[in-house]
Design a protein around this motif. Structure first.
Motif, PDB file in Angstrom:
ATOM      1  N   SER B 194     -54.576  -7.862   7.715  1.00 47.31           N
ATOM      2  CA  SER B 194     -55.249  -8.821   8.579  1.00 47.31           C
ATOM      3  C   SER B 194     -54.280  -9.347   9.630  1.00 47.31           C
ATOM      4  O   SER B 194     -54.688  -9.700  10.728  1.00 47.31           O
ATOM      5  N   ASP B 195     -52.975  -9.381   9.298  1.00 40.21           N
ATOM      6  CA  ASP B 195     -52.006  -9.829  10.310  1.00 40.21           C
ATOM      7  C   ASP B 195     -51.819  -8.787  11.394  1.00 40.21           C
ATOM      8  O   ASP B 195     -51.849  -9.097  12.578  1.00 40.21           O
ATOM      9  N   ASN B 196     -51.607  -7.552  10.972  1.00 41.65           N
ATOM     10  CA  ASN B 196     -51.320  -6.513  11.962  1.00 41.65           C
ATOM     11  C   ASN B 196     -51.685  -5.152  11.387  1.00 41.65           C
ATOM     12  O   ASN B 196     -50.918  -4.563  10.625  1.00 41.65           O
ATOM     13  N   PRO B 197     -52.854  -4.650  11.714  1.00 40.73           N
ATOM     14  CA  PRO B 197     -53.338  -3.413  11.090  1.00 40.73           C
ATOM     15  C   PRO B 197     -52.436  -2.213  11.362  1.00 40.73           C
ATOM     16  O   PRO B 197     -52.197  -1.408  10.450  1.00 40.73           O
ATOM     17  N   ARG B 201     -50.421  -0.008   8.603  1.00 41.03           N
ATOM     18  CA  ARG B 201     -50.634   1.421   8.404  1.00 41.03           C
ATOM     19  C   ARG B 201     -49.303   2.174   8.403  1.00 41.03           C
ATOM     20  O   ARG B 201     -49.061   2.998   7.546  1.00 41.03           O
ATOM     21  N   VAL B 202     -48.444   1.856   9.375  1.00 41.29           N
ATOM     22  CA  VAL B 202     -47.183   2.612   9.430  1.00 41.29           C
ATOM     23  C   VAL B 202     -46.264   2.262   8.281  1.00 41.29           C
ATOM     24  O   VAL B 202     -45.388   3.049   7.924  1.00 41.29           O
ATOM     25  N   SER B 203     -46.453   1.097   7.668  1.00 36.24           N
ATOM     26  CA  SER B 203     -45.576   0.800   6.534  1.00 36.24           C
ATOM     27  C   SER B 203     -46.162   1.325   5.234  1.00 36.24           C
ATOM     28  O   SER B 203     -45.744   0.929   4.160  1.00 36.24           O
ATOM     29  N   GLY B 204     -47.130   2.203   5.330  1.00 40.53           N
ATOM     30  CA  GLY B 204     -47.551   2.935   4.150  1.00 40.53           C
ATOM     31  C   GLY B 204     -48.660   2.291   3.350  1.00 40.53           C
ATOM     32  O   GLY B 204     -48.917   2.695   2.223  1.00 40.53           O
ATOM     33  N   ILE B 205     -49.333   1.312   3.912  1.00 38.99           N
ATOM     34  CA  ILE B 205     -50.448   0.697   3.172  1.00 38.99           C
ATOM     35  C   ILE B 205     -51.677   1.588   3.330  1.00 38.99           C
ATOM     36  O   ILE B 205     -51.986   2.047   4.437  1.00 38.99           O
ATOM     37  N   ASN B 206     -52.360   1.804   2.247  1.00 38.27           N
ATOM     38  CA  ASN B 206     -53.575   2.618   2.286  1.00 38.27           C
ATOM     39  C   ASN B 206     -54.693   1.757   2.852  1.00 38.27           C
ATOM     40  O   ASN B 206     -55.349   1.008   2.129  1.00 38.27           O
ATOM     41  N   THR B 207     -54.908   1.871   4.167  1.00 41.69           N
ATOM     42  CA  THR B 207     -55.849   0.946   4.800  1.00 41.69           C
ATOM     43  C   THR B 207     -57.276   1.209   4.334  1.00 41.69           C
ATOM     44  O   THR B 207     -58.073   0.284   4.232  1.00 41.69           O
TER      45      THR B 207
END
Lengths: 423, 332
Positions: B194-197, B201-207
């Motif tokens: 929610s802060d910065n999609p 994403r680039v830090s590896g979170i499975n959006t």
């Protein structure tokens, strides 16, 4: 490429003409012309939406509110004068109530102006809230006895007995005024807020028109509204309706021409620039919010005029007949299916969707009767008693489905907007 | 004292009840807004849908509730929440995800959600008709009358089972949501997104997973709110219509993208509604003789038929004076 588009548009228009002819043949020409008149009024409303959404990308979710204002104004200004009310005491009492309203507005305005005397905010804000509350209660208690007396003695205040075109014009102006205030508040914010606010304002307009019995007779409805052309009693159904159709058609042609000129002119180019790249047009020195406000008000004026035309044609003002969500999205379907930003596409979409909408009722009833008959015959299935009214809800479902499908598969509509390229 | 009891019944209790409903809806809206960046108009219909799921389950197993001593619909609530969450996830897959993949403007998603609103409304009315029903089938609504230990007060404070259950559910849900958002890995991923999609994403979170979880939370909260409200009042297809504007107002008043703000916003709207339709003349009546003006019979700020204007005007006031909401919302 260009040639292909032309054949496609031509084919679509021919198909529409054929379906209207079929409608006339099967349902009779009086009914067919009625559908066409209503479709033409919807086309005016849809043109209002296409400049909001297609030219400027503004999401108006409260179209029915503005349409209802138009209908209300047509009713109030053109309905014959209620002599009983104007010659009674209530007329002056109502005048006094309005004077109270004016006084309250002046007082509140004065409190707001305390800012100029550099009164600190900590004093101004509570003072403003208290003044608002007191003034509000004072005005409401001023109106309540008068309006009750009017309802119990005279029904309602009646109309002003003016020519029909005045009612339509004022309908547009009133709708535009409401739109100005809403737009003024919401257009500087994210586009979602405009959607929520317009949704709310439509509900409130409907609640007001429904509950202000002294002004609109509420659920009792007002009829018959006078026509701008001789009525059916004088020259017969078909001629009267055809005359009415010619009035709305002339209106559409005028509006169409003006919009087309505006779209091709510098103003239209600027609107498209703002729609497609807000940031760069702001950097070029365009006042984005002001331009959006212009287009929003203009669109709502058209909706008001269309709504006035619709109410006059139906001859009845019924606040309950305006279904904010469903009818609003009928108009949305007209615009996004026809092609947002393309005026010809919008008019096409309005007539096309309205013909389908009208025809879907008998078709759906036919299917339903068949289903319940066969169900009874084969499975001894007893259809519920409100089966027909329930099944008509399928239309609501279909509108929703069409909106989502068009957005996904044909976001530009059947007649895509043709943006002129300058090389 | 009777006047005070009247005030407690009509303002404090009903304000808290309707406020909790709005809060549960607004939390869902604000979560969807902060993760997917669009105003989800079909949320109020998810609430109605959840209530109808609960109704079906109650009709299927009407005997469970009396056996446990709870309303059957409440026992069935977890199942209804699950079904609604599943519906929400699949609605997203079918209607919103393709649009997101095309990279459309957020306002097109808003429009699609209105399309979904109409579809859900049409479906519910098609299958359930437009009449109102009670969620109590084999059991009866428990009503508690608490006598006030004062003289002069002979009217009891009235509170019903679903109202108590609603407040309890809200407390549990808020604590669970708080723990989820602050302690669990997935909750932290949600906040990051929610802060910065893009950064998320680039830090590896499975959006995609985060999106799914958002729909699950929002859908199940919506189902709970819808069910508990219809337990307390009655189940109508028009429910969504009455809820749509207040829950959006609550989310914006609280500051969009701010779950605790949405909670507060829900109560602000709820109490504002009940306070404005409350007849203040009742409270002033004991002092009738000391007043310098004649007390009118009805001194409510807003007639009940205009109740819907209250959230709207609060919304407008917030948009004019503080568009970020009471608690600074992130996205605007």
């Amino acid at each position: 490429m260009n040639m292909q588009w032309r054949t496609k548009e031509f084919g679509l228009c021919m198909a529409l003409a054929v379906s209207i002819l079929l409608l006339m043949v099967f349902m009779g020409s009086a009914y067919g012309i009625r559908v066409l008149v209503e479709a033409s009024c919807y086309a005016i409303i849809a043109l209002g939406l296409t400049i909001q959404w297609g030219y400027a990308g503004l999401f108006n979710a409260g179209i029915m509110g503005f349409v209802a204002i138009g209908g209300f104004s047509a009713m109030l200004l053109t309905f014959p004068v209620n002599q009983g009310f104007w010659s009674s005491d209530q007329a002056s009492d109502l005048g006094q109530a309005f004077l109270k309203l004016l006084g309250a507005v002046v007082i509140v305005w004065a409190v707001v102006q305390l800012r100029r005397l550099s009164v600190p905010r900590s004093i101004r804000l509570p003072l403003l809230l208290i003044t608002l509350a007191v003034a509000y209660l004072w005005v409401v208690n001023g109106f309540a006895p008068v309006t009750q007396a009017i309802v119990s003695q005279h029904g309602f205040i009646g109309g002003f007995g003016m020519p029909v075109w005045v009612g339509w014009l004022v309908g547009g102006i009133l709708a535009g005024t409401v739109a100005y205030f809403i737009g003024h508040i919401c257009l500087g914010l994210r586009s979602d807020y405009l959607a929520i606010a317009t949704l709310g304002v439509a509900e409130i307009i409907k609640a007001f028109l429904k509950n202000s019995e002294w002004l609109t007779r509420g659920t009792l409805t007002v009829s018959p509204l006078p026509w701008p052309v001789p009525g059916a009693g004088e020259i017969g159904f078909i001629t009267a309706r055809a005359l009415y159709l010619s009035v709305t058609a002339v209106l559409i042609v005028i509006i169409f021409y003006l919009l087309h000129a505006a779209y091709r002119g510098p103003w239209g180019r600027m609107m498209r620039a703002i729609r497609d790249n807000e940031l760069s047009s702001a950097a070029m020195g365009k006042d984005v919010n002001q331009r959006r406000l212009e287009v929003f008000v203009l669109g709502c004026v058209l909706m008001g005029v269309g709504g006035a035309g619709l109410a006059t044609f139906n001859g009845i003002f019924d606040p309950n007949g305006y279904l904010p969500l469903n009818h609003t999205f009928l108009i949305w379907v007209m615009v996004i299916l026809g092609g947002p930003g393309n005026n010809l596409g919008t008019v096409f979409g309005a007539v096309f969707v309205y013909v389908i909408w009208v025809m879907s009722e008998p078709v759906a009833l036919f299917i339903l009767n068949t289903v319940s008959y066969l169900g009874n015959l084969w499975f001894a299935w007893e259809a519920p008693s409100d089966f027909a009214s329930r099944a008509l809800q399928a239309r609501v479902f279909t509108i929703g489905l069409i909106i989502t499908l068009v957005l996904r598969f044909a976001p530009k509509g059947l007649f895509p907007e043709k943006v002129q390229q300058y090389s | 004292m009777n006047e005070l009891v009247f005030f407690i019944n009509n303002v404090l209790i009903s304000g808290a009840v309707i406020g909790s409903i709005y809060a549960l809806g607004a939390v869902g809206i604000t979560l969807i807004f902060s993760i997917l960046r669009f105003a989800h108009f079909a949320h109020a219909d998810l609430m109605t849908l959840g209530a109808f799921f609960a109704f079906f389950l109650t009709a299927l197993f009407p005997a469970i509730g009396p056996a446990l001593g709870l309303p059957t619909a409440f026992v069935m609530l977890p199942l209804a929440m699950g079904l609604t969450a599943l519906t929400a996830v699949y609605l997203d897959k079918a209607f919103y995800k393709p649009l997101r993949a095309q990279g459309v403007k957020p306002i097109v998603l808003v429009m699609a959600s209105l399309g979904v609103t109409l579809m859900l409304q049409g479906l519910i009315r098609m299958f359930m008709g437009t009449s109102s029903r009670s969620l109590y089938i084999d059991d009866r609504k428990g009503i508690h009358r608490i006598d006030v230990p004062f003289e002069l007060a002979n009217r009891p404070i009235v509170i019903t089972d679903p109202q108590i259950l609603l407040i309890l559910f809200l407390v549990v849900a808020v604590i669970a949501l708080h723990l989820f958002l602050t302690r669990s890995k997935l909750g932290k991923a949600m906040r990051a997104m929610s802060d910065n999609p893009d950064l998320a994403r680039v830090s590896g979170i499975n959006t995609q997973k985060v999106v799914t979880v958002t729909w699950i939370i929002a859908g199940s909260l919506a189902a709970a709110a819808g069910t508990l409200l219809s337990l307390d009042v009655s189940l109508k297809p028009d429910l969504s219509f009455m809820l749509l504007l207040p829950i959006f107002a609550a989310a914006i008043v609280g500051g969009v993208g701010h779950p605790y703000g949405a909670l507060a916003g829900g109560f602000v709207i709820g109490f504002a509604e009940t306070l404005s339709v409350f007849n203040w003349a009742v409270l002033l009546r004991p002092f009738r003789d000391q007043l310098w003006f004649e007390l009118p019979a009805n001194l409510a700020f807003v007639p009940t038929e205009y109740k819907i204007t209250v959230p709207f005007f609060i919304l407008l006031a917030i948009l004019v004076w503080r568009p970020t909401g009471l608690f600074k919302g992130k996205v605007l």
